[in-house]
Design a protein around this motif. Structure first.
Motif, PDB file in Angstrom:
ATOM      1  N   CYS A  45       0.634  -1.214  -0.090  1.00 12.33           N
ATOM      2  CA  CYS A  45      -0.149   0.061   0.130  1.00 12.33           C
ATOM      3  C   CYS A  45       0.891   1.082   0.004  1.00 12.33           C
ATOM      4  N   PHE A  69       1.256   2.208  11.841  1.00 11.84           N
ATOM      5  CA  PHE A  69       1.035   0.713  12.577  1.00 11.84           C
ATOM      6  C   PHE A  69       0.801  -0.348  11.478  1.00 11.84           C
ATOM      7  N   CYS A  70       1.020  -0.287  10.366  1.00  9.12           N
ATOM      8  CA  CYS A  70       0.264  -1.148   9.254  1.00  9.12           C
ATOM      9  C   CYS A  70       1.529  -1.815   8.464  1.00  9.12           C
ATOM     10  N   ALA A  82      -5.532  -3.738   0.623  1.00  8.25           N
ATOM     11  CA  ALA A  82      -4.517  -2.763   1.137  1.00  8.25           C
ATOM     12  C   ALA A  82      -4.213  -1.695   0.064  1.00  8.25           C
ATOM     13  N   CYS A 123       0.337   4.596   7.198  1.00  9.28           N
ATOM     14  CA  CYS A 123      -0.210   4.455   8.341  1.00  9.28           C
ATOM     15  C   CYS A 123       0.798   3.601   9.208  1.00  9.28           C
ATOM     16  N   GLU A 132       0.262   4.116   1.280  1.00  3.82           N
ATOM     17  CA  GLU A 132      -0.010   5.099   2.607  1.00  3.82           C
ATOM     18  C   GLU A 132       1.046   4.736   3.351  1.00  3.82           C
TER      19      GLU A 132
END
Ligand code: SF4
Length: 337
Positions: free
Chosen positions: A72, A78-79, A119, A76, A74
């Motif tokens: 993905c 935590f991901c 995702a 984020c 992005e």
């Protein structure tokens, strides 16, 4: 905080939330989140009563499948599916037969909702066409399970396309309090997420929205987040607890302490008396078996069974046995809570 104030907030919540069905305000939620461990059992009991009163005893069971994993764009923090971090998760697509099989296995557990997850920042034409083909194939397989999707941020046109495909519910998490969001994600804004949720709601799909507890937010920000979700008014709120993922910026974070997690579950129920409150990622690690039961008896009324995306959950049969033991019936398909 004095004992009398503590007593007061539980008494106030009993009157306001249990009797009248009105969620607590941000200030009231902060008082709840600051209650001592000696009040936890009482708090969980109240949250359970609220859930039974406004939602009933049924539990909604959902399975999820990842159609497109990893890679993905992005960030984020935590991901493990972000392509920006050196996490071991690699980009992969599931084919249509795999999707149909997964939906069939999910239905066989008694689950009534099947969520197709990808995702991505938002879906492109290829992803939407896979979802369309997948839903068609699931129906041709004779499977009547309700379909949910979680495909990131949407345009109005894409919202309309998903409605036309018969998607029942859309999951898009706000992740954390608005004031904390820029510390967690820098490639898009909280407001962009909110806008997708607004379009989804207006188009008539059910809204599923929640987030992750334990990403460095303060207790004030937990109260803020619960109040912001209550303002959104989701049909379902997912509660995840951070599983620190190798290779992500949060890999060194501590897992949320069990009693804090239970207090937060109860607070979310007192913020939102009516929606499905779903135990999602991090349940095993944060709560263990005993804590999971305590959560089910502390405001939760929906769970995900089987595999959750990049972390394996415990076997579905184990969760179904637990619900049986707790005398909580699994919600039947097409029954409205
Ligand atoms: S948008 Fe979703 S999949 Fe992508 S990094 Fe963020 S949480 Fe992970």
């Amino acid at each position: 905080m004095t004992a009398s104030v503590d007593t007061d907030i539980i008494a106030v919540a009993r009157e306001q939330v249990l009797e009248r069905g009105e969620g607590l305000s941000q200030e009231q939620l902060l008082q709840v989140l600051k209650l001592g461990d000696d009040r936890l059992a009482e708090l969980l009991q109240l949250a359970h009563e609220v859930r039974m009163r406004w939602c009933g005893p049924e539990v909604e069971v959902e399975g999820i499948v990842s159609l497109k994993t990893g890679g993905c764009p992005e960030d984020c923090h935590f991901c493990s599916q972000s392509g920006r971090f050196p996490s071991p998760v690699r980009s992969a697509w599931l084919d249509i037969p795999g999707l149909v099989r997964s939906a069939r296995e999910t239905r066989a557990t008694g689950a009534t909702e099947f969520c197709i997850v990808a995702a991505v920042r938002g879906p492109d034409a290829r992803l939407l066409s896979q979802v369309r083909e997948g839903i068609k194939a699931i129906r041709e397989d004779g499977n009547d399970i309700q379909i949910a999707c979680s495909l990131g941020m949407l345009t109005q046109e894409q919202v309309d396309e998903l409605v036309a495909m018969g998607v029942h519910r859309y999951n898009h998490n706000l992740e954390t309090a608005r004031s904390h969001f820029p510390n967690v994600v820098t490639t898009h804004t909280w407001e962009e997420r909110w806008e997708t949720l607004r379009m989804v709601r207006e188009a008539g799909m059910e809204v599923c929205c929640g987030g992750i507890i334990g990403m460095g937010e303060t207790v004030e920000q937990r109260a803020e987040f619960a109040a912001q979700l209550a303002e959104l008014g989701p049909d379902e709120c997912t509660m995840n607890f951070l599983i620190p993922q190798p290779g992500t910026p949060y890999e060194q974070y501590e897992v949320v302490e069990g009693r804090d997690a239970l207090r937060t579950v109860a607070a979310f129920r007192l913020a939102m008396p009516r929606p499905l409150l779903r135990f999602s990622g991090g349940r095993e690690l944060t709560f263990g078996d005993l804590g999971t039961k305590q959560g089910m008896l502390g405001g939760i009324n929906a769970i995900i069974v089987g595999n959750y995306l990049t972390n394996l959950g415990r076997p579905a049969a184990q969760d179904l046995e637990m619900l049986d033991e707790l005398k909580m019936p699994v919600k039947a398909l097409n029954q409205t809570l």
